[in-house]
Design an enzyme around this catalytic site. Structure first.
Site, short mmCIF file in Angstrom:
data_model
loop_
_atom_site.label_atom_id
_atom_site.label_comp_id
_atom_site.label_asym_id
_atom_site.label_seq_id
_atom_site.Cartn_x
_atom_site.Cartn_y
_atom_site.Cartn_z
N GLN A 106 0.85 -1.19 0.00
CA GLN A 106 0.00 0.00 0.00
C GLN A 106 0.89 1.25 0.00
O GLN A 106 0.39 2.36 -0.06
CB GLN A 106 -0.88 0.01 1.26
CG GLN A 106 -1.81 -1.18 1.37
CD GLN A 106 -2.41 -1.27 2.76
OE1 GLN A 106 -3.43 -0.66 3.06
NE2 GLN A 106 -1.76 -2.02 3.63
N HIS A 124 -1.70 1.59 -4.03
CA HIS A 124 -2.07 3.00 -3.81
C HIS A 124 -1.18 3.98 -4.57
O HIS A 124 -1.07 5.14 -4.18
CB HIS A 124 -2.09 3.31 -2.30
CG HIS A 124 -3.16 2.55 -1.56
ND1 HIS A 124 -3.13 2.34 -0.20
CD2 HIS A 124 -4.31 1.97 -2.01
CE1 HIS A 124 -4.22 1.65 0.16
NE2 HIS A 124 -4.94 1.40 -0.92
N CYS A 132 -1.14 14.61 -14.79
CA CYS A 132 -2.06 15.74 -14.91
C CYS A 132 -3.40 15.40 -14.27
O CYS A 132 -3.91 14.29 -14.44
CB CYS A 132 -2.25 16.08 -16.39
SG CYS A 132 -3.48 17.37 -16.63
N CYS A 135 -5.85 15.71 -17.94
CA CYS A 135 -5.68 14.81 -19.09
C CYS A 135 -4.85 13.58 -18.74
O CYS A 135 -4.66 12.71 -19.59
CB CYS A 135 -5.05 15.57 -20.27
SG CYS A 135 -3.29 15.90 -20.07
N CYS A 163 -1.78 20.36 -21.24
CA CYS A 163 -3.04 21.11 -21.20
C CYS A 163 -3.06 22.25 -20.18
O CYS A 163 -4.01 23.01 -20.12
CB CYS A 163 -4.22 20.16 -20.95
SG CYS A 163 -4.33 19.61 -19.24
N THR A 201 0.74 -2.85 8.64
CA THR A 201 -0.45 -2.13 8.19
C THR A 201 -1.52 -2.16 9.27
O THR A 201 -1.68 -3.18 9.96
CB THR A 201 -1.02 -2.67 6.85
OG1 THR A 201 -2.27 -2.02 6.57
CG2 THR A 201 -1.22 -4.18 6.86
N SER A 202 -2.25 -1.04 9.39
CA SER A 202 -3.32 -0.97 10.39
C SER A 202 -4.53 -1.80 9.94
O SER A 202 -5.45 -2.00 10.73
CB SER A 202 -3.72 0.48 10.64
OG SER A 202 -4.07 1.10 9.42
N ALA A 244 9.01 -4.53 12.11
CA ALA A 244 9.28 -5.37 10.94
C ALA A 244 10.77 -5.57 10.70
O ALA A 244 11.21 -6.65 10.29
CB ALA A 244 8.62 -4.74 9.70
#
Ligand code: BJW
Ligand code: ZN
Length: 259
Positions: A106, A124, A132, A135, A163, A201-202, A244
């Site tokens: 994540q 994620h 952009c 676009c 753009c 991770t929670s 970890a």
């Protein structure tokens, strides 16, 4: 089975040696010991008057682009300065001992890749792939960050070269869909693996938090590595309560002591 930081259960070392397909599902805690603040701790110091969950939305970017872009440039600067830690390295080494291993992260940093993990699905997005906001053209950022990117600084996002619309971070915000290929690959791997690690991770953010559930439902062993309790504690087969970067190298050494 709950373990303190002293012991790696012998049965777990055996499960690791026997595993054919492993999924390593990671969150911000795996990069914490590299000096990158976890998502829910990322608003310290001058950022502490903001709420991370409120800033990580397309609505916040539309309303206050300079605050959101400044926050992400500050975090990109942190990520550029950081190095992979012993957990990233142990996960990359683990892949050399099992027939199939997919890292599903994540995290929006690239520390798994920099530690040598070859198969990494980013659910994620990435701090290093802005695009952009209109676009979707990719935007190239310099590999250094301006001095401006200090804590709490507002920075106007660059304009798209195609753009002219504001460039946005290449991450997945709340209410947005996950990248289809990364998500479908992660789901398939979770449903086919025999062992899934959920590390740092929670386990609060969906749909990513479904992955351990899918693995459990398909009969896999689920092992969690986290110094704190999460909603997964009740379901995981084994909870290794610790950092970890401490637990992962010891896990590897317990399974393959000759290394
Ligand atoms: C250590 C450690 C050490 C510390 N060692 N560990 C179903 C149910 C309920 C809600 C929803 C649902 N489905 C969808 C939702 C809504 C929403 C959601 O989940 N909300 C929840 C908050 C309830 N999800 C979405 O919106 C998702 N999109 C979606 O579902 O699309 C379909 C849709 C579209 C339209 C309408 C509705 C649905 C998208 C989610 C995208 C999340 N993006 C973020 C931001 C990315 C960019 C950025 O970083 O700024 O991703 S949010 C944030 O959370 C970030 C993280 O990747 C993610 C997970 O956080 P993580 O990694 O777990 O970090 P922390 O900080 O929470 O925890 C760190 C852990 O580490 C802690 O446990 C510590 O103890 C531990 N730790 N030191 C090991 N040394
Ligand atoms: Zn554009």
């Amino acid at each position: 089975m709950t373990s303190t930081h002293q012991d790696i259960p012998a049965a777990l070392a055996q499960t690791l040696r026997d595993a054919q397909r492993i999924v390593v599902f990671t969150g911000a805690g795996v990069s914490a010991e590299s000096g990158i603040a976890t998502f829910r701790d990322a608003l310290t110091g001058l950022w502490s008057r903001f709420d991370a969950q409120a800033l990580a939305t397309p609505e916040a970017f539309r309303a206050q682009p300079d605050i959101v872009w400044g926050w992400y440039e500050w975090r990109r600067a942190q990520a550029l300065r950081a190095n992979p830690n012993a957990a990233h390295h142990a996960i990359a080494a683990l892949a050399r001992h099992v027939p199939e291993l997919l890292v599903v992260t994540q995290n929006v940093d690239d520390l798994h890749e920099r530690a040598g993990s070859a198969r990494v699905a980013h659910l994620h997005g990435s701090l290093h792939a802005p695009r952009c906001s209109d676009c979707a053209a990719p935007h190239t950022l310099s590999s250094s960050v301006t001095e401006e990117a200090g804590e709490g600084r507002r920075i106007a996002p660059p304009a798209c070269a195609v753009c002219g619309a504001p460039v946005r971070p290449g991450v997945v915000w709340f209410g947005e869909s996950l990248p289809a290929d990364a998500w479908s690959g992660a789901l398939r791997a979770a449903e086919q693996c025999d062992l899934l690690f959920s590390i740092g991770t929670s386990a609060l953010v969906y749909p990513a938090a479904e992955l351990p559930q899918r693995a459990l439902a398909a009969g896999a062993t689920v092992v969690q590595v986290n110094p704190a309790m999460t909603p997964l504690d009740r379901q995981a087969h084994c909870n290794l309560h610790g950092g970890a970067a401490d637990v992962m190298p010891r896990l590897l050494a317990a399974a393959w002591p000759a290394l």
